[in-house]
Write a protein that holds these residues in place. Structure first.
Motif, PDB file in Angstrom:
ATOM      1  N   LEU A 130       0.853  -1.187   0.000  1.00  0.00           N
ATOM      2  CA  LEU A 130       0.000   0.000   0.000  1.00  0.00           C
ATOM      3  C   LEU A 130       0.892   1.241   0.000  1.00  0.00           C
ATOM      4  CD1 LEU A 130      -3.010   0.952   0.250  1.00  0.00           C
ATOM      5  CD2 LEU A 130      -2.553   1.238   2.686  1.00  0.00           C
ATOM      6  N   HIS A 131       0.790   2.059  -1.050  1.00  0.00           N
ATOM      7  CA  HIS A 131       1.661   3.232  -1.162  1.00  0.00           C
ATOM      8  C   HIS A 131       1.137   4.418  -0.361  1.00  0.00           C
ATOM      9  CE1 HIS A 131       4.430   1.866  -4.425  1.00  0.00           C
ATOM     10  NE2 HIS A 131       3.494   0.934  -4.497  1.00  0.00           N
ATOM     11  N   ILE A 132      -0.133   4.376   0.020  1.00  0.00           N
ATOM     12  CA  ILE A 132      -0.708   5.508   0.772  1.00  0.00           C
ATOM     13  C   ILE A 132      -0.859   5.085   2.235  1.00  0.00           C
ATOM     14  CG2 ILE A 132      -1.838   6.350  -1.326  1.00  0.00           C
ATOM     15  CD1 ILE A 132      -4.519   5.335  -0.215  1.00  0.00           C
ATOM     16  N   PRO A 133      -1.219   6.004   3.131  1.00  0.00           N
ATOM     17  CA  PRO A 133      -1.322   5.602   4.540  1.00  0.00           C
ATOM     18  C   PRO A 133      -2.492   4.641   4.768  1.00  0.00           C
ATOM     19  CG  PRO A 133      -1.354   8.026   4.282  1.00  0.00           C
ATOM     20  CD  PRO A 133      -1.491   7.440   2.915  1.00  0.00           C
ATOM     21  N   PHE A 134      -2.482   3.947   5.895  1.00  0.00           N
ATOM     22  CA  PHE A 134      -3.683   3.226   6.333  1.00  0.00           C
ATOM     23  C   PHE A 134      -4.223   3.998   7.540  1.00  0.00           C
ATOM     24  CE2 PHE A 134      -6.521   0.155   8.092  1.00  0.00           C
ATOM     25  CZ  PHE A 134      -7.011  -0.498   6.972  1.00  0.00           C
ATOM     26  N   PRO A 135      -5.528   4.338   7.520  1.00  0.00           N
ATOM     27  CA  PRO A 135      -6.027   5.265   8.551  1.00  0.00           C
ATOM     28  C   PRO A 135      -6.266   4.599   9.903  1.00  0.00           C
ATOM     29  CG  PRO A 135      -7.825   4.562   7.140  1.00  0.00           C
ATOM     30  CD  PRO A 135      -6.583   3.920   6.590  1.00  0.00           C
ATOM     31  N   PRO A 136      -6.402   5.406  10.964  1.00  0.00           N
ATOM     32  CA  PRO A 136      -6.757   4.859  12.270  1.00  0.00           C
ATOM     33  C   PRO A 136      -8.129   4.188  12.217  1.00  0.00           C
ATOM     34  CG  PRO A 136      -6.145   7.193  12.434  1.00  0.00           C
ATOM     35  CD  PRO A 136      -6.221   6.849  10.983  1.00  0.00           C
ATOM     36  N   VAL A 137      -8.365   3.250  13.128  1.00  0.00           N
ATOM     37  CA  VAL A 137      -9.578   2.422  13.043  1.00  0.00           C
ATOM     38  C   VAL A 137     -10.860   3.258  13.041  1.00  0.00           C
ATOM     39  CG1 VAL A 137      -9.528   1.900  15.549  1.00  0.00           C
ATOM     40  CG2 VAL A 137     -10.775   0.406  13.991  1.00  0.00           C
ATOM     41  N   ASP A 138     -10.943   4.333  13.834  1.00  0.00           N
ATOM     42  CA  ASP A 138     -12.181   5.132  13.880  1.00  0.00           C
ATOM     43  C   ASP A 138     -12.519   5.724  12.514  1.00  0.00           C
ATOM     44  OD1 ASP A 138     -12.386   4.585  16.478  1.00  0.00           O
ATOM     45  OD2 ASP A 138     -12.020   6.614  17.230  1.00  0.00           O
ATOM     46  N   ILE A 139     -11.523   5.987  11.725  1.00  0.00           N
ATOM     47  CA  ILE A 139     -11.766   6.527  10.387  1.00  0.00           C
ATOM     48  C   ILE A 139     -12.061   5.394   9.399  1.00  0.00           C
ATOM     49  CG2 ILE A 139     -10.669   7.769   8.448  1.00  0.00           C
ATOM     50  CD1 ILE A 139      -9.374   9.563  10.564  1.00  0.00           C
ATOM     51  N   PHE A 140     -11.282   4.328   9.487  1.00  0.00           N
ATOM     52  CA  PHE A 140     -11.505   3.192   8.580  1.00  0.00           C
ATOM     53  C   PHE A 140     -12.929   2.643   8.727  1.00  0.00           C
ATOM     54  CE2 PHE A 140     -11.301  -1.353   7.529  1.00  0.00           C
ATOM     55  CZ  PHE A 140     -10.957  -1.218   6.186  1.00  0.00           C
ATOM     56  N   MET A 141     -13.450   2.705   9.979  1.00  0.00           N
ATOM     57  CA  MET A 141     -14.805   2.186  10.256  1.00  0.00           C
ATOM     58  C   MET A 141     -15.888   2.873   9.432  1.00  0.00           C
ATOM     59  SD  MET A 141     -14.998   0.066  13.055  1.00  0.00           S
ATOM     60  CE  MET A 141     -16.114   0.524  14.358  1.00  0.00           C
ATOM     61  N   LYS A 142     -15.598   4.064   8.910  1.00  0.00           N
ATOM     62  CA  LYS A 142     -16.610   4.784   8.128  1.00  0.00           C
ATOM     63  C   LYS A 142     -16.865   4.083   6.786  1.00  0.00           C
ATOM     64  CE  LYS A 142     -16.625   8.098  11.150  1.00  0.00           C
ATOM     65  NZ  LYS A 142     -15.555   8.991  11.436  1.00  0.00           N
ATOM     66  N   LEU A 143     -15.927   3.287   6.332  1.00  0.00           N
ATOM     67  CA  LEU A 143     -16.065   2.641   5.021  1.00  0.00           C
ATOM     68  C   LEU A 143     -17.195   1.612   5.074  1.00  0.00           C
ATOM     69  CD1 LEU A 143     -14.732   2.327   2.164  1.00  0.00           C
ATOM     70  CD2 LEU A 143     -13.418   0.439   3.130  1.00  0.00           C
ATOM     71  N   PRO A 144     -18.241   1.793   4.253  1.00  0.00           N
ATOM     72  CA  PRO A 144     -19.371   0.862   4.319  1.00  0.00           C
ATOM     73  C   PRO A 144     -18.959  -0.605   4.086  1.00  0.00           C
ATOM     74  CG  PRO A 144     -19.945   2.789   3.005  1.00  0.00           C
ATOM     75  CD  PRO A 144     -18.484   2.901   3.316  1.00  0.00           C
ATOM     76  N   TRP A 145     -17.862  -0.813   3.364  1.00  0.00           N
ATOM     77  CA  TRP A 145     -17.473  -2.186   3.001  1.00  0.00           C
ATOM     78  C   TRP A 145     -16.213  -2.597   3.763  1.00  0.00           C
ATOM     79  CZ3 TRP A 145     -18.110   1.991  -0.347  1.00  0.00           C
ATOM     80  CH2 TRP A 145     -19.396   2.094  -0.882  1.00  0.00           C
ATOM     81  N   ARG A 146     -16.072  -2.063   4.986  1.00  0.00           N
ATOM     82  CA  ARG A 146     -14.815  -2.194   5.751  1.00  0.00           C
ATOM     83  C   ARG A 146     -14.404  -3.644   5.988  1.00  0.00           C
ATOM     84  NH1 ARG A 146     -18.409   0.244  10.692  1.00  0.00           N
ATOM     85  NH2 ARG A 146     -19.389  -1.716  11.228  1.00  0.00           N
ATOM     86  N   ARG A 147     -15.354  -4.470   6.407  1.00  0.00           N
ATOM     87  CA  ARG A 147     -15.003  -5.846   6.736  1.00  0.00           C
ATOM     88  C   ARG A 147     -14.600  -6.627   5.491  1.00  0.00           C
ATOM     89  NH1 ARG A 147     -16.874  -9.672  11.144  1.00  0.00           N
ATOM     90  NH2 ARG A 147     -16.477 -11.579  10.016  1.00  0.00           N
ATOM     91  N   ARG A 148     -15.298  -6.358   4.405  1.00  0.00           N
ATOM     92  CA  ARG A 148     -14.988  -7.083   3.166  1.00  0.00           C
ATOM     93  C   ARG A 148     -13.621  -6.691   2.629  1.00  0.00           C
ATOM     94  NH1 ARG A 148     -20.113  -7.398  -0.493  1.00  0.00           N
ATOM     95  NH2 ARG A 148     -18.643  -8.612  -1.751  1.00  0.00           N
TER      96      ARG A 148
END
Ligand code: ADQ
Length: 495
Positions: free
Chosen positions: A173-191
């Motif tokens: 991954l060339h870009i950052p990976f966000p903190p969990v509270d932000i990643f959780m906003k992604l509707p398809w996060r678990r997938r």
């Protein structure tokens, strides 16, 4: 499959990225293939050539069968295969501009309010990732190692597995990976997390990103087992074992140092600086992007001119902006905003014989870019968030005389490796950045040389070739003892 400590001589490497390392372009004489630039091509090309490898990706334009013939010819020239993935204009709109650049890009840079979570984008992203997997199925054989790059292609291994492909496959991954509270906003996060776990090795730029990813796994996937040991961790989920590591990408240090020492670059630098006599040049170089913090940086520079009048007539700020995603309205708006702020500041501070900001909106050729790196007394690199940021590393490699000062954002991935020699800033802190500009301006030549030595050593030791080798070593190592905790540098703010 991955039991040797290195890929053996017979392992063929297949690189997969959204874009091929060449571009298919329309010229007056017809369609032509042009080389792409960038560190990734420089690093992977020798490995691909050596192993008769392949690069699979989009050609940068809507597909036409004629392109395949052109790319086949280009493959012969460059010494490794180029395989285009056919994408149509709807794919490009919804997978590339939509899912990749309107959802993942802002979200992973912590700017969730810029995301447009349209379900249509998601479905098209899945379709296109499947197209990539099908293309890999056509090309790959048993002894290959597949190395997939970046946020556009997080689902490729998932589709490879569903098509029955079992080759060892890595992802970076060339870009950052966000903190969990932000990643959780992604509707398809678990997938997305479950799809990523279909890779055998997942690489991030920094320990910060790796930790954020592991925290998301721990939060969203109950039952996961994470062994955090050293710089490369081991994760067990659903009967699979996956490696997760931090591998800071870099540049071809020697090539930058060598080319910046050339007569051509020295002359270009001399002419450019002659036009700005008795001034320290402050340099900003960025792709046009809202993550790069260009408006914030301009306001900090204005604040410095306001509060430290000694800087007036004595510094010139050269801001180079490289056109990017220019079809996207948001990027056109950012360009207008930058131009408005530049106009405002120049209107306010310009005096006879001195314009504070020189604004260049264009791509520079290598000689010009290196000349700016060589001549600038200060580099002002203040992204709001950046996976790594290669410009700061290029600046250090080109700083042959050791007279430059690097001002660097705490939120660039490069902070982890360069904080000992750079002046670190929070790009949102207008007064903090402005005071740091004044500190850099006032710094003695001894202190500049001392800091630049530290910076150059850090970039030289871990260059782009180190990065490729370390990633592949993590993919093939029998055990992870070769990746001790100390290997992973981290930036910890001191105030
Ligand atoms: P980018 O966001 O594109 O990359 P960066 O790492 O700074 O950002 O790379 C920009 C590249 O463009 C540099 O190699 C630079 O030389 C080149 N460039 C800059 N200005 C130019 C100009 N005026 N003319 C021509 N070329 C110019 C993404 C991530 C980064 C990560 C890289 C690599 O966003 O965080 O460092 O991938 O992983």
């Amino acid at each position: 499959m991955r039991m040797e400590s290195r890929p053996d001589k017979n392992t063929r490497l297949i690189a997969v990225s959204n874009r091929l390392p060449v571009r298919v372009v329309q010229t007056d004489e017809g369609v032509a293939v042009r080389p792409g630039a960038g560190g990734l091509v420089t690093a992977l090309a020798p490995v691909l050539r050596d192993r008769g490898g392949l690069w699979i990706g989009w050609s940068g334009t809507t597909f036409d069968p004629e392109h395949e013939t052109l790319l086949r010819k280009a493959s012969k020239r460059i010494g490794y295969g180029l395989v285009p993935v056919p994408l149509d204009s709807q794919d490009i709109d919804d997978y590339y501009y939509g899912f990749s650049n309107e959802i993942i890009w802002p979200l992973f840079h912590d700017l969730q309010s810029r995301c447009r979570f349209k379900p249509r984008y998601w479905y098209r992203y899945l379709d296109v990732n499947k197209k990539f997997a099908m293309c890999i199925r056509e090309q790959a054989s048993g002894g290959d190692y597949i190395w997939v790059h970046d946020y556009h292609l997080m689902h490729v291994a998932f589709f490879m597995r569903s098509l029955g492909l079992t080759q060892p496959t890595g992802f970076f991954l060339h870009i950052p990976f966000p903190p969990v509270d932000i990643f959780m906003k992604l509707p398809w996060r678990r997938r997305v997390l479950e799809a990523l776990l279909q890779y055998d090795l997942i690489g991030f730029q920094t320990m910060r990103d790796k930790r954020n990813f592991l925290n998301s796994l721990g939060t969203l996937l109950p039952g996961i087992r994470i062994h955090r040991r050293g710089a490369v961790s081991d994760v067990k989920y659903d009967g699979r074992s996956v490696r997760v590591g931090a591998f800071p990408i870099s540049i071809d240090y020697k090539a930058f140092a060598r080319d910046s020492a050339s007569k051509e670059v020295a002359e270009a630098a001399w002419y450019l600086h002659e036009a700005l006599p008795n001034r320290q040049v402050i340099l900003g170089v960025d792709r046009l992007d809202y993550t790069k913090g260009i408006p914030e940086r301009l306001y900090s520079f204005a604040d410095a001119l306001e509060r430290f009048p000694e800087l007036r007539m004595r510094v010139s700020f050269v801001q180079v902006v490289v056109p990017s995603r220019s079809e996207v309205p948001e990027y056109q708006e950012l360009k207008r905003e930058i131009e408005r702020i530049v106009g405002e500041i120049n209107g306010r501070f310009t005096q006879s014989g001195w314009v504070p900001i020189h604004y260049l909106y264009r791509s520079l050729d290598r000689t010009q870019l290196l000349a700016y790196y060589r001549l600038a007394e200060i580099a002002l690199i203040t992204p709001l968030k950046d996976g790594m940021n290669l410009v700061c590393k290029e600046y250090c490699a080109c700083n042959l005389e050791g007279k430059g000062v690097l001002i660097l954002s705490e939120f660039a991935g490069a902070a982890a490796q360069l904080h000992r020699g750079a002046l670190m800033v929070n790009p949102y802190d207008v007064e903090g950045v402005s005071e740091t500009i004044f500190t850099a301006f006032s710094m003695t030549s001894q202190e500049r040389a001392r800091r630049m030595k530290i910076l150059r050593r850090a970039v030289r030791r871990k260059d782009i070739f180190w990065w490729v080798n370390t990633f592949l070593k993590a993919a093939f190592a029998r055990n992870l003892d070769a990746f001790p905790r100390e290997m992973a540098e981290e930036y910890v703010p001191t105030n």
